[in-house]
Write an enzyme that holds these catalytic residues in place. Structure first.
Site, PDB file in Angstrom:
ATOM      1  N   GLU A 278       5.021   3.060 -13.328  1.00  0.00           N
ATOM      2  CA  GLU A 278       4.639   2.599 -11.990  1.00  0.00           C
ATOM      3  C   GLU A 278       5.327   1.286 -11.644  1.00  0.00           C
ATOM      4  O   GLU A 278       5.765   1.069 -10.509  1.00  0.00           O
ATOM      5  CB  GLU A 278       3.118   2.445 -11.896  1.00  0.00           C
ATOM      6  CG  GLU A 278       2.330   3.726 -12.110  1.00  0.00           C
ATOM      7  CD  GLU A 278       2.669   4.797 -11.089  1.00  0.00           C
ATOM      8  OE1 GLU A 278       3.040   4.442  -9.945  1.00  0.00           O
ATOM      9  OE2 GLU A 278       2.575   5.992 -11.428  1.00  0.00           O
ATOM     10  N   ASP A 361      11.015   6.725 -14.814  1.00  0.00           N
ATOM     11  CA  ASP A 361      10.901   7.114 -16.224  1.00  0.00           C
ATOM     12  C   ASP A 361      11.949   6.398 -17.068  1.00  0.00           C
ATOM     13  O   ASP A 361      11.658   5.905 -18.173  1.00  0.00           O
ATOM     14  CB  ASP A 361      11.080   8.628 -16.368  1.00  0.00           C
ATOM     15  CG  ASP A 361       9.843   9.416 -15.960  1.00  0.00           C
ATOM     16  OD1 ASP A 361       8.794   8.794 -15.724  1.00  0.00           O
ATOM     17  OD2 ASP A 361       9.940  10.658 -15.868  1.00  0.00           O
TER      18      ASP A 361
END
Length: 419
Positions: A278, A361
């Site tokens: 995040e 990611d």
């Protein structure tokens, strides 16, 4: 030679989209019926667990497919029956009967507010059976539902109250701007909608408790100079066993929300890895980029709307009497007309979103969290019974996040690169 009709053009396009959805659903159904999971995740599931997972995803797909067919048929029937002009006339009748001659309850602005509320009420009533079935039958059968009937009703009532509180002033202001004859009305509409959007993001409901303080998370945020204002735990377990995490807010008012189910299901290291993902969205500027792109698209559409909003043929084709051209109705009809553009934009949006997910990611992997993030994704997928197989066309059209197997492969590559 048949005369061109905007209504018939919209109906033809909506039918084509419905058939496309049906075709993609069938492709996804074949993908879900594969007898074995992908080798990358096969070790996580026994045969019984895999069968439960497949059963859940097939049930969700079937439910979604039937609902889409129903919604398409209902929309076509309502457009052909003149639902929009009929409810516009009804709004005028109600105001004339109950307005009591008050000046502020007269005119197109007041009628537009009542008109939208009538449409919202119809939409709520028509969607209620589907929502109830999804919650108390589909989700309950597969062990996810934790929503009591009282909570379900309370949530709907809260939604109604929020709608009654916020919709009237927003619709009134929007309609008042629409009635302006200025060539800059598109800019005025865009500025107003942007202000509403920023307001909603700022005051986004945080009906969540208690503050989740974890030193590892605070250290990670501090190392990235992330302006972490608050970290919340969402009591999602009151309604569902599904897990999630998300970030929202702008400037120095960033907030990260974790579902309590996520904290229960994953280890602390895996939770930190999810938060690193995040934080990657923030570090890479994904939110500002998406905001700018969405505003460019919004402005372009509003400028296009101002060029066609005075077309009397559109109103007549959708059933409005000659000479009756409500300002807000013009905008809603325009939304119907640009359906093909919205479909293309949806595909592009998913493409950009999946690209950003891969980048976030990779950022988590650069922080040394690749293995933990893989573990978290596997835990979340197992607990949420995510689809282990996805048809490429179906996922391209519907998924804003990459399929699990693709994310795991990308994380392996990013993890090796970070070493």
């Amino acid at each position: 030679m048949m005369e061109f009709s905007w209504l018939h053009a919209v109906l033809a396009f909506n039918t084509a989209v419905c058939l496309l959805h049906f075709y993609l659903d069938k492709r996804q159904q074949r993908a879900l019926c594969r007898p074995k999971p992908h080798p990358a995740v096969a070790h996580l599931y026994s045969d019984a667990e895999f069968e439960k997972k497949r059963s859940y995803n097939l049930a969700k797909l079937q439910f979604s497919s039937v609902q889409n067919l129903w919604d398409s048929a209902l929309t076509a029937a309502m457009l052909l029956a003149g639902f929009l002009p009929a409810t516009w006339q009804l709004a005028g009748v109600l105001l004339a009967r109950w307005g009591g001659g008050r000046p502020w309850l007269q005119g197109d602005v007041a009628q537009s507010v009542v008109w939208v509320l009538l449409q919202a009420a119809a939409s709520l009533l028509l969607s209620l059976p589907w929502s109830a079935w999804s919650t108390f039958v589909l989700e309950a059968r597969h062990g996810f539902n934790k929503t009591s009937p009282a909570t379900f009703i309370a949530d709907k009532c809260k939604g109604v109250l929020l709608g009654l509180l916020f919709l009237p002033p927003i619709i009134a202001a929007f309609t008042a701007i629409l009635q302006r004859s200025s060539p800059y009305v598109g800019l005025y509409l865009w500025a107003f909608l942007l202000a509403v959007q920023l307001f909603v993001v700022t005051v986004y409901p945080t009906v969540i408790a208690p503050l989740f303080n974890t030193s590892a998370i605070e250290q990670l945020a501090a190392s990235l100079s992330f302006p972490l204002k608050k970290l919340f735990v969402v009591d999602g377990s009151r309604r569902s066993a599904h897990s999630n995490a998300y970030m929202y807010g702008f400037g120095a008012n960033k907030r990260i929300c974790l579902y309590d189910t996520l904290i229960e299901q994953a280890s602390q290291e895996q939770v930190v890895a999810v938060l690193a993902h995040e934080l990657g969205h923030w570090k890479l500027g994904h939110m500002p980029k998406l905001l700018v792109a969405s505003q460019i698209v919004s402005l372009a559409q509003l400028l296009l709307f101002t060029a066609v909003r005075t077309s009397s043929a559109v109103f007549v084709d959708f059933g409005f009497p000659p000479g009756v051209r409500p300002a807000l109705a013009g905008f809603l009809l325009f939304q119907q007309l640009i359906g093909p553009v919205d479909e293309v934009l949806g595909l592009l949006s998913n493409l950009v979103s999946r690209t950003f997910e891969f980048q976030a990611d990779a950022f988590a992997a650069s922080c040394g969290k690749a293995d933990d993030l893989k573990g978290a994704l596997l835990v979340l997928d197992k607990e949420n019974k995510g689809a282990l197989a996805s048809d490429p066309l179906y996922s391209a059209y519907h998924y804003s996040h990459p399929p699990l197997v693709e994310r795991l492969a990308a994380l392996d590559a990013a993890g090796k690169k970070a070493l």
